[in-house]
Design a protein around this motif. Structure first.
Motif, PDB file in Angstrom:
ATOM      1  N   LEU A  21      23.408  53.823   9.883  1.00 33.65           N
ATOM      2  CA  LEU A  21      25.088  53.583  10.741  1.00 33.65           C
ATOM      3  C   LEU A  21      24.852  54.374  12.138  1.00 33.65           C
ATOM      4  O   LEU A  21      24.942  55.452  12.445  1.00 33.65           O
ATOM      5  N   ARG A  22      25.390  53.525  13.206  1.00 33.43           N
ATOM      6  CA  ARG A  22      25.740  53.898  14.007  1.00 33.43           C
ATOM      7  C   ARG A  22      27.179  53.546  14.920  1.00 33.43           C
ATOM      8  O   ARG A  22      27.201  52.241  13.943  1.00 33.43           O
ATOM      9  N   ARG A  23      27.747  54.495  15.247  1.00 38.30           N
ATOM     10  CA  ARG A  23      29.489  54.214  15.126  1.00 38.30           C
ATOM     11  C   ARG A  23      29.254  54.477  16.461  1.00 38.30           C
ATOM     12  O   ARG A  23      29.073  55.994  17.111  1.00 38.30           O
ATOM     13  N   VAL A  24      30.525  54.325  17.461  1.00 39.49           N
ATOM     14  CA  VAL A  24      31.001  54.415  18.306  1.00 39.49           C
ATOM     15  C   VAL A  24      32.289  55.656  18.500  1.00 39.49           C
ATOM     16  O   VAL A  24      33.213  54.611  17.490  1.00 39.49           O
ATOM     17  N   ALA A  25      32.334  56.779  18.518  1.00 38.33           N
ATOM     18  CA  ALA A  25      33.550  56.754  18.466  1.00 38.33           C
ATOM     19  C   ALA A  25      35.218  56.303  19.473  1.00 38.33           C
ATOM     20  O   ALA A  25      35.102  55.650  20.648  1.00 38.33           O
ATOM     21  N   PRO A  26      36.419  56.443  18.174  1.00 37.10           N
ATOM     22  CA  PRO A  26      36.055  57.032  17.437  1.00 37.10           C
ATOM     23  C   PRO A  26      36.515  56.503  15.931  1.00 37.10           C
ATOM     24  O   PRO A  26      36.056  55.730  16.070  1.00 37.10           O
ATOM     25  N   TRP A  27      35.266  57.529  14.553  1.00 34.86           N
ATOM     26  CA  TRP A  27      35.146  56.482  13.532  1.00 34.86           C
ATOM     27  C   TRP A  27      35.365  57.260  12.677  1.00 34.86           C
ATOM     28  O   TRP A  27      35.306  58.463  12.923  1.00 34.86           O
ATOM     29  N   GLY A  28      35.041  56.947  11.368  1.00 32.27           N
ATOM     30  CA  GLY A  28      35.044  57.764  10.357  1.00 32.27           C
ATOM     31  C   GLY A  28      34.952  56.430   9.298  1.00 32.27           C
ATOM     32  O   GLY A  28      35.032  55.407   8.843  1.00 32.27           O
ATOM     33  N   LEU A  29      34.393  57.413   8.441  1.00 30.64           N
ATOM     34  CA  LEU A  29      33.475  56.477   6.719  1.00 30.64           C
ATOM     35  C   LEU A  29      34.240  57.548   5.504  1.00 30.64           C
ATOM     36  O   LEU A  29      33.985  58.635   6.274  1.00 30.64           O
ATOM     37  N   ALA A  30      34.794  56.910   5.029  1.00 32.27           N
ATOM     38  CA  ALA A  30      35.174  57.476   3.800  1.00 32.27           C
ATOM     39  C   ALA A  30      34.159  57.515   2.519  1.00 32.27           C
ATOM     40  O   ALA A  30      33.100  55.976   2.238  1.00 32.27           O
ATOM     41  N   PHE A  31      34.270  58.311   1.514  1.00 28.60           N
ATOM     42  CA  PHE A  31      33.269  58.109   0.273  1.00 28.60           C
ATOM     43  C   PHE A  31      34.009  58.910  -0.856  1.00 28.60           C
ATOM     44  O   PHE A  31      35.304  59.619  -0.552  1.00 28.60           O
ATOM     45  N   THR A  32      33.994  58.090  -1.883  1.00 30.99           N
ATOM     46  CA  THR A  32      34.466  58.523  -3.133  1.00 30.99           C
ATOM     47  C   THR A  32      33.716  59.845  -3.829  1.00 30.99           C
ATOM     48  O   THR A  32      34.672  60.344  -4.277  1.00 30.99           O
ATOM     49  N   GLY A  33      32.997  60.004  -3.568  1.00 27.63           N
ATOM     50  CA  GLY A  33      32.929  61.275  -4.051  1.00 27.63           C
ATOM     51  C   GLY A  33      32.074  61.092  -5.599  1.00 27.63           C
ATOM     52  O   GLY A  33      31.971  62.190  -6.177  1.00 27.63           O
ATOM     53  N   ARG A  34      32.175  59.853  -5.965  1.00 27.21           N
ATOM     54  CA  ARG A  34      31.450  60.170  -7.186  1.00 27.21           C
ATOM     55  C   ARG A  34      30.301  60.357  -7.537  1.00 27.21           C
ATOM     56  O   ARG A  34      29.815  60.284  -8.246  1.00 27.21           O
ATOM     57  N   ARG A  35      29.476  60.300  -6.559  1.00 24.65           N
ATOM     58  CA  ARG A  35      28.266  60.074  -7.058  1.00 24.65           C
ATOM     59  C   ARG A  35      27.182  61.877  -6.843  1.00 24.65           C
ATOM     60  O   ARG A  35      28.058  62.447  -6.479  1.00 24.65           O
ATOM     61  N   PRO A  36      26.683  61.672  -8.180  1.00 22.49           N
ATOM     62  CA  PRO A  36      25.813  63.094  -8.738  1.00 22.49           C
ATOM     63  C   PRO A  36      25.851  64.221  -7.319  1.00 22.49           C
ATOM     64  O   PRO A  36      26.085  65.525  -7.237  1.00 22.49           O
ATOM     65  N   LEU A  37      25.366  62.779  -5.932  1.00 16.68           N
ATOM     66  CA  LEU A  37      24.240  63.908  -5.558  1.00 16.68           C
ATOM     67  C   LEU A  37      23.751  62.902  -4.400  1.00 16.68           C
ATOM     68  O   LEU A  37      23.200  62.413  -3.867  1.00 16.68           O
ATOM     69  N   HIS A  40      23.983  63.579   3.563  1.00 18.54           N
ATOM     70  CA  HIS A  40      24.272  62.905   5.239  1.00 18.54           C
ATOM     71  C   HIS A  40      23.880  63.623   6.001  1.00 18.54           C
ATOM     72  O   HIS A  40      23.526  64.744   6.201  1.00 18.54           O
ATOM     73  N   ILE A  41      22.725  62.913   7.113  1.00 15.02           N
ATOM     74  CA  ILE A  41      22.309  63.934   8.442  1.00 15.02           C
ATOM     75  C   ILE A  41      23.085  63.485   9.299  1.00 15.02           C
ATOM     76  O   ILE A  41      22.916  61.667   9.792  1.00 15.02           O
ATOM     77  N   LEU A  42      23.781  63.687  10.159  1.00 12.39           N
ATOM     78  CA  LEU A  42      24.283  63.323  11.404  1.00 12.39           C
ATOM     79  C   LEU A  42      22.689  63.479  12.295  1.00 12.39           C
ATOM     80  O   LEU A  42      22.859  64.546  12.952  1.00 12.39           O
ATOM     81  N   LEU A  43      22.343  62.887  12.550  1.00 15.13           N
ATOM     82  CA  LEU A  43      21.008  62.451  13.578  1.00 15.13           C
ATOM     83  C   LEU A  43      21.145  62.996  15.372  1.00 15.13           C
ATOM     84  O   LEU A  43      20.415  63.148  15.760  1.00 15.13           O
ATOM     85  N   ASP A  44      22.814  62.328  15.382  1.00 19.83           N
ATOM     86  CA  ASP A  44      22.985  62.837  17.322  1.00 19.83           C
ATOM     87  C   ASP A  44      24.365  62.106  17.363  1.00 19.83           C
ATOM     88  O   ASP A  44      25.068  62.597  16.112  1.00 19.83           O
ATOM     89  N   GLY A  45      25.168  63.329  18.151  1.00 20.18           N
ATOM     90  CA  GLY A  45      26.482  63.048  18.385  1.00 20.18           C
ATOM     91  C   GLY A  45      27.280  64.577  17.644  1.00 20.18           C
ATOM     92  O   GLY A  45      26.242  65.916  17.404  1.00 20.18           O
ATOM     93  N   ALA A  46      28.451  64.402  17.368  1.00 23.84           N
ATOM     94  CA  ALA A  46      28.996  65.250  16.961  1.00 23.84           C
ATOM     95  C   ALA A  46      30.244  64.611  15.515  1.00 23.84           C
ATOM     96  O   ALA A  46      30.100  63.585  16.054  1.00 23.84           O
ATOM     97  N   GLY A  47      30.851  65.393  14.901  1.00 21.55           N
ATOM     98  CA  GLY A  47      31.648  64.911  13.915  1.00 21.55           C
ATOM     99  C   GLY A  47      32.431  66.093  13.370  1.00 21.55           C
ATOM    100  O   GLY A  47      32.142  67.233  13.391  1.00 21.55           O
ATOM    101  N   ILE A 104      24.537  58.156  11.991  1.00 18.71           N
ATOM    102  CA  ILE A 104      24.560  58.764  10.601  1.00 18.71           C
ATOM    103  C   ILE A 104      23.297  58.074   9.231  1.00 18.71           C
ATOM    104  O   ILE A 104      23.907  56.932   8.929  1.00 18.71           O
ATOM    105  N   VAL A 105      22.747  59.197   9.012  1.00 21.00           N
ATOM    106  CA  VAL A 105      22.312  58.686   7.355  1.00 21.00           C
ATOM    107  C   VAL A 105      22.833  58.664   6.190  1.00 21.00           C
ATOM    108  O   VAL A 105      22.714  60.134   6.259  1.00 21.00           O
ATOM    109  N   CYS A 106      22.972  58.470   5.702  1.00 20.58           N
ATOM    110  CA  CYS A 106      23.668  58.249   4.219  1.00 20.58           C
ATOM    111  C   CYS A 106      22.577  57.630   2.559  1.00 20.58           C
ATOM    112  O   CYS A 106      21.990  56.695   2.959  1.00 20.58           O
ATOM    113  N   GLY A 107      22.234  58.612   1.753  1.00 29.90           N
ATOM    114  CA  GLY A 107      21.480  58.494   1.307  1.00 29.90           C
ATOM    115  C   GLY A 107      21.675  58.998  -1.058  1.00 29.90           C
ATOM    116  O   GLY A 107      22.411  59.983  -0.556  1.00 29.90           O
ATOM    117  N   ALA A 108      22.370  58.730  -1.607  1.00 31.68           N
ATOM    118  CA  ALA A 108      22.810  58.836  -3.036  1.00 31.68           C
ATOM    119  C   ALA A 108      21.476  59.174  -3.038  1.00 31.68           C
ATOM    120  O   ALA A 108      20.292  58.345  -3.459  1.00 31.68           O
TER     121      ALA A 108
END
Length: 319
Positions: A21-37, A40-47, A104-108
Protein backbone atom coordinates in the motif's frame (compact mmCIF):
# COMPACT_ATOMS: atom_id res chain seq x y z
CA UNK A 1 18.80 -29.12 2.06
CA UNK A 2 20.45 -26.92 4.72
CA UNK A 3 19.01 -26.90 8.23
CA UNK A 4 17.38 -23.44 8.02
CA UNK A 5 15.69 -24.41 4.76
CA UNK A 6 14.52 -27.64 6.38
CA UNK A 7 13.04 -25.83 9.38
CA UNK A 8 11.21 -23.26 7.26
CA UNK A 9 9.91 -25.96 4.94
CA UNK A 10 8.66 -28.12 7.80
CA UNK A 11 7.07 -25.08 9.44
CA UNK A 12 5.33 -24.32 6.12
CA UNK A 13 6.54 -20.75 6.58
CA UNK A 14 5.20 -19.22 3.40
CA UNK A 15 3.27 -16.10 2.56
CA UNK A 16 -0.47 -16.52 3.02
CA UNK A 17 -1.88 -12.99 2.83
CA UNK A 18 -0.06 -10.11 1.19
CA UNK A 19 -0.62 -6.40 0.59
CA UNK A 20 1.41 -3.47 -0.69
CA UNK A 21 0.00 0.00 0.00
CA UNK A 22 0.96 3.61 -0.65
CA UNK A 23 -0.06 6.04 2.07
CA UNK A 24 0.17 9.85 2.19
CA UNK A 25 0.87 11.32 5.64
CA UNK A 26 -0.78 11.40 8.06
CA UNK A 27 -1.71 7.74 7.92
CA UNK A 28 -2.16 4.78 10.26
CA UNK A 29 -2.77 1.07 9.87
CA UNK A 30 -4.21 -1.12 12.64
CA UNK A 31 -3.49 -4.86 12.95
CA UNK A 32 -5.32 -7.39 15.09
CA UNK A 33 -2.14 -9.17 16.14
CA UNK A 34 -3.79 -12.57 15.75
CA UNK A 35 -1.59 -13.84 12.93
CA UNK A 36 1.13 -16.27 14.05
CA UNK A 37 3.80 -14.40 12.07
CA UNK A 38 3.57 -11.19 10.05
CA UNK A 39 6.30 -9.26 8.24
CA UNK A 40 6.09 -5.51 7.68
CA UNK A 41 8.52 -3.67 5.41
CA UNK A 42 8.55 0.12 5.25
CA UNK A 43 9.87 0.51 1.73
CA UNK A 44 10.32 4.28 1.95
CA UNK A 45 9.34 7.22 4.12
CA UNK A 46 9.29 6.95 7.91
CA UNK A 47 6.87 5.83 10.58
CA UNK A 48 6.29 4.31 13.99
CA UNK A 49 5.42 0.89 15.31
CA UNK A 50 3.02 1.47 18.21
CA UNK A 51 2.39 -1.67 20.29
CA UNK A 52 -0.51 -1.46 22.71
CA UNK A 53 1.62 -2.38 25.74
CA UNK A 54 5.01 -0.92 24.80
CA UNK A 55 6.67 2.33 23.85
CA UNK A 56 6.49 3.37 20.15
CA UNK A 57 9.43 2.29 17.99
CA UNK A 58 10.76 4.57 15.25
CA UNK A 59 10.86 3.00 11.77
CA UNK A 60 13.07 4.21 8.93
CA UNK A 61 12.98 3.45 5.22
CA UNK A 62 13.92 -0.16 4.55
CA UNK A 63 13.26 -1.41 8.09
CA UNK A 64 11.67 -4.84 8.51
CA UNK A 65 9.50 -5.83 11.47
CA UNK A 66 8.56 -9.44 12.24
CA UNK A 67 5.51 -9.57 14.51
CA UNK A 68 4.35 -12.70 16.32
CA UNK A 69 0.83 -13.17 17.72
CA UNK A 70 -0.30 -10.99 20.60
CA UNK A 71 -2.21 -7.79 21.32
CA UNK A 72 -3.34 -5.43 18.55
CA UNK A 73 -0.80 -2.91 17.28
CA UNK A 74 -0.49 -0.09 14.76
CA UNK A 75 2.01 1.21 12.21
CA UNK A 76 1.58 4.96 11.71
CA UNK A 77 3.26 7.92 10.07
CA UNK A 78 3.19 9.77 13.39
CA UNK A 79 2.02 8.88 16.86
CA UNK A 80 -1.61 9.93 17.25
CA UNK A 81 -2.48 9.80 13.54
CA UNK A 82 -5.93 8.57 12.55
CA UNK A 83 -5.92 4.87 11.76
CA UNK A 84 -7.84 2.41 9.64
CA UNK A 85 -7.83 -1.36 9.92
CA UNK A 86 -5.63 -3.22 7.48
CA UNK A 87 -8.80 -4.88 6.14
CA UNK A 88 -10.33 -1.50 5.29
CA UNK A 89 -7.01 -0.28 3.91
CA UNK A 90 -6.76 -3.23 1.53
CA UNK A 91 -10.32 -2.68 0.42
CA UNK A 92 -9.67 1.01 -0.26
CA UNK A 93 -6.33 0.42 -1.98
CA UNK A 94 -3.40 2.81 -2.25
CA UNK A 95 -3.45 6.61 -1.96
CA UNK A 96 -2.49 8.26 -5.24
CA UNK A 97 -2.57 11.93 -4.28
CA UNK A 98 0.35 14.31 -3.68
CA UNK A 99 2.13 14.66 -0.35
CA UNK A 100 4.68 12.94 1.83
CA UNK A 101 4.17 9.30 0.89
CA UNK A 102 5.28 5.97 2.29
CA UNK A 103 4.98 2.49 0.84
CA UNK A 104 4.43 -0.38 3.24
CA UNK A 105 4.39 -4.09 2.46
CA UNK A 106 2.68 -6.51 4.87
CA UNK A 107 2.71 -10.27 4.57
CA UNK A 108 1.23 -12.84 6.95
CA UNK A 109 2.84 -16.27 6.98
CA UNK A 110 1.45 -19.73 7.41
CA UNK A 111 3.44 -21.45 10.18
CA UNK A 112 2.46 -24.98 11.16
CA UNK A 113 3.27 -27.82 13.51
CA UNK A 114 5.80 -28.25 16.29
CA UNK A 115 8.62 -27.00 14.06
CA UNK A 116 6.67 -23.80 13.40
CA UNK A 117 5.96 -23.43 17.12
CA UNK A 118 9.68 -23.76 17.89
CA UNK A 119 10.52 -21.14 15.28
CA UNK A 120 7.99 -18.67 16.68
CA UNK A 121 9.19 -19.22 20.24
CA UNK A 122 12.64 -18.00 19.20
CA UNK A 123 11.22 -14.58 18.27
CA UNK A 124 10.07 -11.75 20.54
CA UNK A 125 6.70 -10.07 20.09
CA UNK A 126 8.36 -7.67 17.64
CA UNK A 127 11.73 -8.18 15.98
CA UNK A 128 12.96 -5.08 14.15
CA UNK A 129 15.68 -5.54 11.55
CA UNK A 130 16.85 -2.02 10.67
CA UNK A 131 17.98 -1.30 7.12
CA UNK A 132 21.54 -0.50 8.20
CA UNK A 133 21.92 -3.98 9.77
CA UNK A 134 20.65 -5.91 6.75
CA UNK A 135 22.76 -8.00 4.44
CA UNK A 136 23.28 -6.14 1.11
CA UNK A 137 21.48 -8.97 -0.69
CA UNK A 138 18.55 -8.54 1.69
CA UNK A 139 18.37 -4.86 0.77
CA UNK A 140 18.52 -5.82 -2.90
CA UNK A 141 15.62 -8.24 -2.37
CA UNK A 142 13.60 -5.50 -0.65
CA UNK A 143 14.30 -3.14 -3.56
CA UNK A 144 13.11 -5.79 -5.98
CA UNK A 145 10.02 -6.38 -3.85
CA UNK A 146 9.30 -2.64 -3.90
CA UNK A 147 9.65 -2.48 -7.69
CA UNK A 148 7.48 -5.54 -8.24
CA UNK A 149 4.79 -4.26 -5.86
CA UNK A 150 4.43 -1.20 -8.09
CA UNK A 151 3.93 -3.27 -11.23
CA UNK A 152 0.98 -5.12 -12.72
CA UNK A 153 2.74 -7.71 -14.89
CA UNK A 154 1.71 -11.31 -15.34
CA UNK A 155 2.88 -13.65 -12.59
CA UNK A 156 3.14 -10.76 -10.14
CA UNK A 157 1.50 -12.60 -7.24
CA UNK A 158 3.92 -15.54 -7.50
CA UNK A 159 6.90 -13.19 -7.59
CA UNK A 160 5.65 -11.22 -4.60
CA UNK A 161 5.09 -14.42 -2.62
CA UNK A 162 8.60 -15.69 -3.34
CA UNK A 163 10.18 -12.33 -2.54
CA UNK A 164 8.25 -12.24 0.73
CA UNK A 165 9.60 -15.71 1.56
CA UNK A 166 13.10 -14.49 0.71
CA UNK A 167 12.64 -11.56 3.06
CA UNK A 168 11.74 -13.92 5.90
CA UNK A 169 14.90 -16.00 5.46
CA UNK A 170 17.14 -12.93 5.42
CA UNK A 171 15.31 -11.32 8.33
CA UNK A 172 15.58 -14.44 10.50
CA UNK A 173 19.27 -14.82 9.69
CA UNK A 174 20.01 -11.25 10.69
CA UNK A 175 17.88 -11.32 13.82
CA UNK A 176 19.44 -14.54 15.09
CA UNK A 177 22.92 -13.22 14.37
CA UNK A 178 22.15 -10.08 16.36
CA UNK A 179 20.39 -11.94 19.18
CA UNK A 180 22.44 -15.13 19.18
CA UNK A 181 21.38 -16.29 22.64
CA UNK A 182 17.72 -16.02 21.65
CA UNK A 183 18.21 -18.04 18.46
CA UNK A 184 16.94 -21.65 18.34
CA UNK A 185 19.41 -24.17 19.70
CA UNK A 186 19.97 -25.81 16.30
CA UNK A 187 20.90 -22.41 14.83
CA UNK A 188 23.41 -21.73 17.61
CA UNK A 189 24.88 -25.18 17.02
CA UNK A 190 25.60 -24.38 13.39
CA UNK A 191 28.32 -21.95 14.52
CA UNK A 192 30.25 -24.88 16.04
CA UNK A 193 31.70 -26.97 13.16
CA UNK A 194 31.61 -30.15 15.26
CA UNK A 195 27.95 -29.86 16.21
CA UNK A 196 27.05 -28.53 12.77
CA UNK A 197 28.19 -31.82 11.21
CA UNK A 198 25.88 -33.74 13.52
CA UNK A 199 22.86 -31.44 13.09
CA UNK A 200 23.18 -31.55 9.31
CA UNK A 201 23.61 -35.33 9.29
CA UNK A 202 20.59 -36.16 11.46
CA UNK A 203 18.40 -33.66 9.62
CA UNK A 204 19.40 -35.27 6.34
CA UNK A 205 18.83 -38.83 7.61
CA UNK A 206 16.61 -38.95 10.72
CA UNK A 207 15.66 -42.53 9.86
CA UNK A 208 19.15 -43.87 10.58
CA UNK A 209 19.97 -45.66 13.82
CA UNK A 210 21.52 -42.74 15.68
CA UNK A 211 23.10 -43.30 19.05
CA UNK A 212 25.01 -40.81 21.16
CA UNK A 213 28.17 -42.73 20.25
CA UNK A 214 27.58 -42.40 16.50
CA UNK A 215 26.74 -38.71 16.86
CA UNK A 216 29.93 -38.18 18.88
CA UNK A 217 31.96 -39.91 16.16
CA UNK A 218 30.41 -37.65 13.54
CA UNK A 219 31.39 -34.67 15.68
CA UNK A 220 34.86 -36.18 16.24
CA UNK A 221 34.42 -35.77 19.99
CA UNK A 222 34.34 -38.04 23.00
CA UNK A 223 30.90 -39.29 24.04
CA UNK A 224 30.92 -37.33 27.30
CA UNK A 225 32.30 -34.17 25.72
CA UNK A 226 29.80 -34.31 22.88
CA UNK A 227 26.79 -34.83 25.17
CA UNK A 228 27.81 -31.97 27.46
CA UNK A 229 28.53 -29.55 24.60
CA UNK A 230 25.36 -30.48 22.74
CA UNK A 231 23.17 -29.88 25.78
CA UNK A 232 24.95 -26.65 26.71
CA UNK A 233 24.56 -25.08 23.25
CA UNK A 234 21.27 -26.57 22.05
CA UNK A 235 19.51 -26.76 25.40
CA UNK A 236 18.46 -30.40 25.25
CA UNK A 237 20.08 -33.82 25.10
CA UNK A 238 21.01 -35.39 21.73
CA UNK A 239 18.32 -38.03 22.23
CA UNK A 240 15.60 -35.48 22.95
CA UNK A 241 16.61 -33.41 19.92
CA UNK A 242 16.50 -36.48 17.66
CA UNK A 243 13.07 -37.49 18.97
CA UNK A 244 11.72 -33.97 18.41
CA UNK A 245 13.09 -33.98 14.87
CA UNK A 246 11.49 -37.35 14.12
CA UNK A 247 8.17 -36.22 15.56
CA UNK A 248 8.22 -33.20 13.24
CA UNK A 249 8.64 -35.52 10.25
CA UNK A 250 5.88 -37.77 11.57
CA UNK A 251 3.45 -34.86 12.02
CA UNK A 252 4.02 -33.82 8.42
CA UNK A 253 3.46 -37.33 7.08
CA UNK A 254 0.33 -37.86 9.18
CA UNK A 255 -1.23 -34.59 8.03
CA UNK A 256 -0.21 -34.56 4.38
CA UNK A 257 0.00 -38.16 3.23
CA UNK A 258 -2.05 -41.34 3.46
CA UNK A 259 1.00 -43.38 4.44
CA UNK A 260 0.38 -46.18 6.91
CA UNK A 261 1.66 -45.87 10.46
CA UNK A 262 4.12 -48.68 9.75
CA UNK A 263 5.54 -46.81 6.76
CA UNK A 264 5.80 -43.56 8.72
CA UNK A 265 7.49 -45.38 11.58
CA UNK A 266 10.17 -46.72 9.23
CA UNK A 267 10.64 -43.35 7.54
CA UNK A 268 11.32 -41.58 10.85
CA UNK A 269 13.65 -44.19 12.31
CA UNK A 270 11.54 -46.57 14.42
CA UNK A 271 11.92 -50.33 14.10
CA UNK A 272 8.20 -50.99 14.37
CA UNK A 273 4.82 -49.32 14.58
CA UNK A 274 4.48 -49.96 18.32
CA UNK A 275 7.74 -48.16 19.18
CA UNK A 276 6.71 -45.24 16.99
CA UNK A 277 3.21 -45.02 18.50
CA UNK A 278 4.65 -45.06 22.02
CA UNK A 279 7.08 -42.22 21.24
CA UNK A 280 4.41 -40.21 19.43
CA UNK A 281 1.89 -40.58 22.25
CA UNK A 282 4.51 -39.52 24.78
CA UNK A 283 5.20 -36.36 22.74
CA UNK A 284 1.62 -35.47 21.73
CA UNK A 285 -0.67 -37.07 24.30
CA UNK A 286 -2.52 -39.00 21.57
CA UNK A 287 -1.68 -42.07 19.47
CA UNK A 288 -0.71 -41.14 15.89
CA UNK A 289 -3.88 -42.45 14.26
CA UNK A 290 -6.13 -40.44 16.59
CA UNK A 291 -3.90 -37.38 16.23
CA UNK A 292 -4.20 -37.61 12.44
CA UNK A 293 -8.00 -37.91 12.60
CA UNK A 294 -8.20 -34.88 14.91
CA UNK A 295 -5.78 -32.53 13.14
CA UNK A 296 -6.17 -33.25 9.44
CA UNK A 297 -9.70 -31.77 9.11
CA UNK A 298 -8.46 -28.60 10.85
CA UNK A 299 -5.58 -28.29 8.40
CA UNK A 300 -7.92 -28.68 5.45
CA UNK A 301 -10.29 -25.99 6.78
CA UNK A 302 -7.38 -23.61 7.36
CA UNK A 303 -6.07 -24.20 3.84
CA UNK A 304 -9.48 -23.39 2.37
CA UNK A 305 -9.75 -20.23 4.50
CA UNK A 306 -6.25 -19.10 3.52
CA UNK A 307 -6.97 -19.55 -0.19
CA UNK A 308 -10.15 -17.49 0.12
CA UNK A 309 -8.29 -14.75 2.01
CA UNK A 310 -5.58 -14.61 -0.64
CA UNK A 311 -8.16 -14.27 -3.40
CA UNK A 312 -9.98 -11.51 -1.53
CA UNK A 313 -6.79 -9.57 -0.84
CA UNK A 314 -5.61 -9.88 -4.41
CA UNK A 315 -8.92 -8.56 -5.74
CA UNK A 316 -9.01 -5.63 -3.34
CA UNK A 317 -5.41 -4.65 -4.01
CA UNK A 318 -6.02 -4.40 -7.77
CA UNK A 319 -9.05 -2.08 -7.54
Amino acid sequence: MDVLSYQLTRARARGAVFSALRRVAPWGLAFTGRRPLTAHILLDGAGWLTPSQEEPVRLAAGDVVLATAGDPYEIVSEVGADIETITDARRRGSDHGPGQASHIVCGAYVVEGSVGKSLLESLPRFARIPAHAQNPRHRDAISLLAAEAEGTGSGQQVLLDRLLDLNLVYALRTWWQQEHQRAPGWYRALTDPRLARVIQAIHAHPERTWRVESMARTAEMSRAGFSATFKEIIGQSPGSYLTQLRMGHAEDALLRTDATLAAIAADVGYTNEFAFATAFRRAHGLPPGQWRATHRPTLQREATTTAAQRDAVHRSDTL
